[in-house]
Motif scaffolding. Structure first.
Motif, PDB file in Angstrom:
ATOM      1  N   LEU A 161      10.045  29.048  -7.863  1.00  0.00           N
ATOM      2  CA  LEU A 161       9.053  28.814  -9.174  1.00  0.00           C
ATOM      3  C   LEU A 161       7.747  28.176  -8.407  1.00  0.00           C
ATOM      4  O   LEU A 161       7.924  27.261  -7.523  1.00  0.00           O
ATOM      5  N   LEU A 162       6.658  28.581  -8.593  1.00  0.00           N
ATOM      6  CA  LEU A 162       5.526  28.212  -7.908  1.00  0.00           C
ATOM      7  C   LEU A 162       4.933  26.915  -8.716  1.00  0.00           C
ATOM      8  O   LEU A 162       4.795  26.798  -9.862  1.00  0.00           O
ATOM      9  N   THR A 163       4.559  25.999  -7.795  1.00  0.00           N
ATOM     10  CA  THR A 163       4.063  24.655  -8.472  1.00  0.00           C
ATOM     11  C   THR A 163       2.484  24.527  -7.743  1.00  0.00           C
ATOM     12  O   THR A 163       2.185  25.038  -6.839  1.00  0.00           O
ATOM     13  N   ASP A 164       1.770  23.441  -8.432  1.00  0.00           N
ATOM     14  CA  ASP A 164       0.465  23.086  -7.843  1.00  0.00           C
ATOM     15  C   ASP A 164       0.824  21.772  -7.028  1.00  0.00           C
ATOM     16  O   ASP A 164      -0.441  21.062  -6.871  1.00  0.00           O
ATOM     17  N   ASP A 165       1.842  21.558  -6.794  1.00  0.00           N
ATOM     18  CA  ASP A 165       2.180  20.316  -5.904  1.00  0.00           C
ATOM     19  C   ASP A 165       1.442  20.270  -4.534  1.00  0.00           C
ATOM     20  O   ASP A 165       1.172  21.219  -4.103  1.00  0.00           O
ATOM     21  N   GLU A 166       1.316  19.123  -3.943  1.00  0.00           N
ATOM     22  CA  GLU A 166       0.543  19.176  -2.497  1.00  0.00           C
ATOM     23  C   GLU A 166       1.559  19.756  -1.671  1.00  0.00           C
ATOM     24  O   GLU A 166       2.698  19.644  -1.691  1.00  0.00           O
ATOM     25  N   ALA A 167       1.020  20.885  -1.016  1.00  0.00           N
ATOM     26  CA  ALA A 167       1.734  21.355   0.138  1.00  0.00           C
ATOM     27  C   ALA A 167       2.402  20.364   1.111  1.00  0.00           C
ATOM     28  O   ALA A 167       1.578  19.358   1.562  1.00  0.00           O
ATOM     29  N   THR A 168       3.547  20.624   1.450  1.00  0.00           N
ATOM     30  CA  THR A 168       4.276  19.665   2.405  1.00  0.00           C
ATOM     31  C   THR A 168       4.507  20.382   4.064  1.00  0.00           C
ATOM     32  O   THR A 168       4.549  19.634   5.076  1.00  0.00           O
ATOM     33  N   GLY A 169       4.176  21.697   4.019  1.00  0.00           N
ATOM     34  CA  GLY A 169       4.564  22.075   5.192  1.00  0.00           C
ATOM     35  C   GLY A 169       5.870  22.328   5.981  1.00  0.00           C
ATOM     36  O   GLY A 169       6.206  22.664   6.744  1.00  0.00           O
ATOM     37  N   MET A 170       6.721  22.104   4.855  1.00  0.00           N
ATOM     38  CA  MET A 170       8.106  22.159   5.135  1.00  0.00           C
ATOM     39  C   MET A 170       8.661  22.933   4.036  1.00  0.00           C
ATOM     40  O   MET A 170       8.570  22.468   2.916  1.00  0.00           O
ATOM     41  N   VAL A 171       9.602  23.690   4.572  1.00  0.00           N
ATOM     42  CA  VAL A 171      10.038  25.050   3.437  1.00  0.00           C
ATOM     43  C   VAL A 171      11.456  25.339   4.138  1.00  0.00           C
ATOM     44  O   VAL A 171      12.116  24.715   5.087  1.00  0.00           O
ATOM     45  N   SER A 172      12.275  25.994   2.908  1.00  0.00           N
ATOM     46  CA  SER A 172      13.568  26.541   3.463  1.00  0.00           C
ATOM     47  C   SER A 172      12.960  28.139   3.356  1.00  0.00           C
ATOM     48  O   SER A 172      12.665  28.689   2.021  1.00  0.00           O
ATOM     49  N   LEU A 173      13.058  28.945   4.337  1.00  0.00           N
ATOM     50  CA  LEU A 173      12.701  30.338   4.448  1.00  0.00           C
ATOM     51  C   LEU A 173      13.990  31.169   4.875  1.00  0.00           C
ATOM     52  O   LEU A 173      14.543  31.059   5.752  1.00  0.00           O
ATOM     53  N   GLY A 174      14.097  32.255   4.187  1.00  0.00           N
ATOM     54  CA  GLY A 174      15.106  33.220   4.475  1.00  0.00           C
ATOM     55  C   GLY A 174      16.101  33.194   3.485  1.00  0.00           C
ATOM     56  O   GLY A 174      15.830  33.514   2.202  1.00  0.00           O
ATOM     57  N   LYS A 175      17.283  33.110   3.755  1.00  0.00           N
ATOM     58  CA  LYS A 175      18.516  33.308   2.818  1.00  0.00           C
ATOM     59  C   LYS A 175      18.756  31.787   2.039  1.00  0.00           C
ATOM     60  O   LYS A 175      19.330  30.916   2.530  1.00  0.00           O
ATOM     61  N   THR A 176      18.004  31.394   1.071  1.00  0.00           N
ATOM     62  CA  THR A 176      17.965  30.043   0.356  1.00  0.00           C
ATOM     63  C   THR A 176      18.923  30.284  -0.835  1.00  0.00           C
ATOM     64  O   THR A 176      19.513  31.515  -1.219  1.00  0.00           O
ATOM     65  N   ARG A 177      19.131  29.406  -1.541  1.00  0.00           N
ATOM     66  CA  ARG A 177      19.627  29.243  -2.692  1.00  0.00           C
ATOM     67  C   ARG A 177      18.839  29.764  -3.761  1.00  0.00           C
ATOM     68  O   ARG A 177      17.847  30.401  -3.588  1.00  0.00           O
ATOM     69  N   ALA A 178      19.615  30.200  -5.035  1.00  0.00           N
ATOM     70  CA  ALA A 178      18.824  31.089  -5.921  1.00  0.00           C
ATOM     71  C   ALA A 178      17.800  30.418  -6.822  1.00  0.00           C
ATOM     72  O   ALA A 178      17.047  31.266  -7.500  1.00  0.00           O
ATOM     73  N   LYS A 179      17.800  29.231  -6.620  1.00  0.00           N
ATOM     74  CA  LYS A 179      16.836  28.304  -7.822  1.00  0.00           C
ATOM     75  C   LYS A 179      16.177  27.284  -6.904  1.00  0.00           C
ATOM     76  O   LYS A 179      16.812  26.660  -6.404  1.00  0.00           O
ATOM     77  N   GLY A 180      14.976  27.254  -7.230  1.00  0.00           N
ATOM     78  CA  GLY A 180      14.119  26.065  -6.731  1.00  0.00           C
ATOM     79  C   GLY A 180      12.698  26.405  -6.814  1.00  0.00           C
ATOM     80  O   GLY A 180      12.110  27.292  -7.346  1.00  0.00           O
ATOM     81  N   SER A 181      11.745  25.257  -6.388  1.00  0.00           N
ATOM     82  CA  SER A 181      10.228  25.642  -6.624  1.00  0.00           C
ATOM     83  C   SER A 181       9.712  25.548  -5.092  1.00  0.00           C
ATOM     84  O   SER A 181      10.500  25.230  -3.884  1.00  0.00           O
TER      85      SER A 181
END
Length: 264
Positions: A185-205
């Motif tokens: 889910l895309l948000t307009d929150d401020e970017a953090t530079g920290m992510v989960s990339l690859g095989k993630t959970r199925a739900k989140g923003s």
């Protein structure tokens, strides 16, 4: 050596506006928009920053064939293509199919037929798949299906078709580096530079700004395949290096042979 050129399709989208300065810091950019009044918004993203951005006014609504897409490619002469476009729910189901599926597929096929284009990055979404990801729970898959067959019932099949077409095309043209970036889910929150990339959970923003940063890093590296993206706790540069090193591909569990048969 002359700088590479990126063709950014859907240049006035929210992610694209954030992505443009990242691309322009590395390469020349041709940003495709449908409305001339949007040009100033594009140019403001790189004001007082390095890089060169050209704006091409050309509506994706008018791309009805591979030949139409080829005209845009021939005009801009890109080395890389980024698809971050979509109907955005405007115009009903038929326009969603025309833009998110048909126009995208026309550009994929035209790019594949252009030897000078070596990379194609497609911004999709996390739930775009036919089968349960092996790392998801049954509950996660059920929730994903409910969304795909409910509020996204028009969007889901169109995005899935484009994802599968790019995958099949890259399997046929092995020197085309195909990246399907699949944010939650895309948000307009401020970017953090920290992510989960690859095989993630199925739900989140995930913040649109972080999607833009990840897209630029992926395009600048050797990543390939389907990569899911959510907010997380790993620095973006490290996350991209990891998925490249480990050859992460979230297409696991999907029927690639079926894609090849459909889009051969």
């Amino acid at each position: 050596m002359a700088s590479k050129r990126v063709l950014l399709l859907g240049g006035h989208g929210k992610v694209s506006l954030l992505l443009t300065p990242h691309l322009a810091a590395r390469w020349n950019v041709t940003s495709v928009i449908r409305d001339p009044s949007q040009e100033d918004d594009i140019l403001r993203t790189v004001a007082d920053r390095p890089g060169k951005v050209d704006v091409l006014v050309s509506s994706l609504d008018d791309v009805k064939s591979k030949a139409d897409a080829q005209l845009v490619i021939d005009h801009s002469k890109p080395d890389y293509v980024v698809w971050s476009a979509g109907a955005g729910g405007k115009g009903g189901p038929l326009r969603t199919q025309a833009i998110d599926r048909d126009s995208c597929i026309h550009f994929i096929r035209a790019a594949a037929d252009t030897p000078s284009i070596t990379k194609f990055l497609l911004v999709s979404y996390l739930g775009s798949r036919r089968t349960k990801a092996p790392w998801w729970s049954d509950e996660e898959w059920k929730a994903t299906q409910e969304v795909n067959n409910g509020v996204l019932k028009n969007y889901y099949p169109s995005k899935l078709a484009a994802d599968e077409c790019l995958t099949a095309t890259a399997n046929q043209r092995r020197d085309l580096q195909a990246i399907v970036l699949r944010p939650g889910l895309l948000t307009d929150d401020e970017a953090t530079g920290m992510v989960s990339l690859g095989k993630t959970r199925a739900k989140g923003s995930v913040a649109r700004g972080d999607v833009a940063s990840v897209a630029a890093e992926l395009l600048d590296g050797e990543a390939q395949g389907w990569l899911d993206l959510l907010e997380g706790d790993e620095p973006i540069v490290d996350a991209v290096r990891r998925v490249v090193k480990d050859k992460v591909d979230c297409i696991e569990g999907e029927d690639v042979d079926g894609m090849l048969q459909t889009y051969a």
